[in-house]
Scaffold this active site. Structure first.
Site: not given
Length: 248
Positions: A143, A157
């Site tokens: 990501s 995350y």
């Protein structure tokens, strides 16, 4: 059937788009899912309707036992493995680090980091030439948050994706001599259901003005990058990253 691909978290979003595109390009696809069997079977049905080969296999990759069973199911089904897409990932509600407990952080890391490691291990055991394999490719779905940090929302995350980036580089160097390439994509703000898990289904529309391309991305755009990294067209690429983040 030319090659076999496992896509973890393949029942929705980027995973589902990857399964569908891979099948169109001749892969037999294992659609892994954790709990939504109906969604996974829908992906499988779409592939079969187009003449492709696919199977849905339930496994929570946060469990080593279940992750191993996933690969064993593919062994029985097709007897080979050419590509692993480490896509399974979890996200919890937006929260600042000061309010997080260890249990939440552990849940994130169990899937996004430990699960990815175990799946990569199982793939290497099957692909490595020194173990009788034919080589292969591993594509990790990271990501852009690994670079940006996701402050005030998902630092846990983001940190898990930072770990995935390190796995990508380290493993790429470790297994290059075995005929295995390891790369990653870093999606940015992509229209998927994952944002609802964080408590803000409309997050992409809220932040897209901050993206240089002024829009959110589509799961199919990420899938295209994944399939390039999985293909022989990227035969001289390992330890690399493709940013699919609109310029972020």
């Amino acid at each position: 059937m030319d090659k076999v691909m496992i896509v973890t978290g393949g029942s929705r979003g980027i995973g589902a788009a990857t399964c569908l595109l891979a099948a169109r390009r001749g892969y037999a696809v294992c659609v892994n899912y954790r709990s939504d069997r109906e969604a996974a079977e829908k992906v499988v049905a779409s592939i079969r309707e187009q003449g492709g080969q696919a199977v849905a296999v339930a496994a929570d990759v946060a469990s080593e036992e279940q992750a191993v069973a996933l690969f064993e199911a593919v062994d029985r089904q097709w007897g080979r493995l050419d590509v692993l897409v480490n896509n399974a990932g979890v996200l919890e509600r937006q929260m600042r680090v000061a309010d997080m407990d260890a249990a939440r952080i552990g849940r994130i890391l169990a899937t996004n980091v430990v699960g990815a490691f175990v799946c990569a291990r199982e793939a290497v055991r099957r692909m490595a030439r020194s173990r009788g394999g034919r080589g292969g490719a591993i594509v990790n779905v990271s990501s852009v948050a690994a670079r940006l940090g996701a402050a005030g929302e998902y630092v846990d995350y983001a940190a898990s994706k930072g770990a995935l980036d390190t796995l990508t580089v380290g493993l790429a160097n470790e297994v290059a001599g075995e005929g295995i390439r390891v790369n990653a994509v870093r999606p940015g703000f992509i229209y998927t259901d994952m944002h609802a898990s964080g408590g803000e289904p409309g997050r992409v529309d809220r932040v897209k003005a901050n993206v240089p391309l002024k829009r959110g991305g589509q799961a199919e755009e990420v899938a295209a990058a994944i399939l390039w990294l999985a293909s022989d067209e990227s035969a001289y690429t390992t330890g690399g990253f493709i940013e699919v983040a609109g310029g972020r």
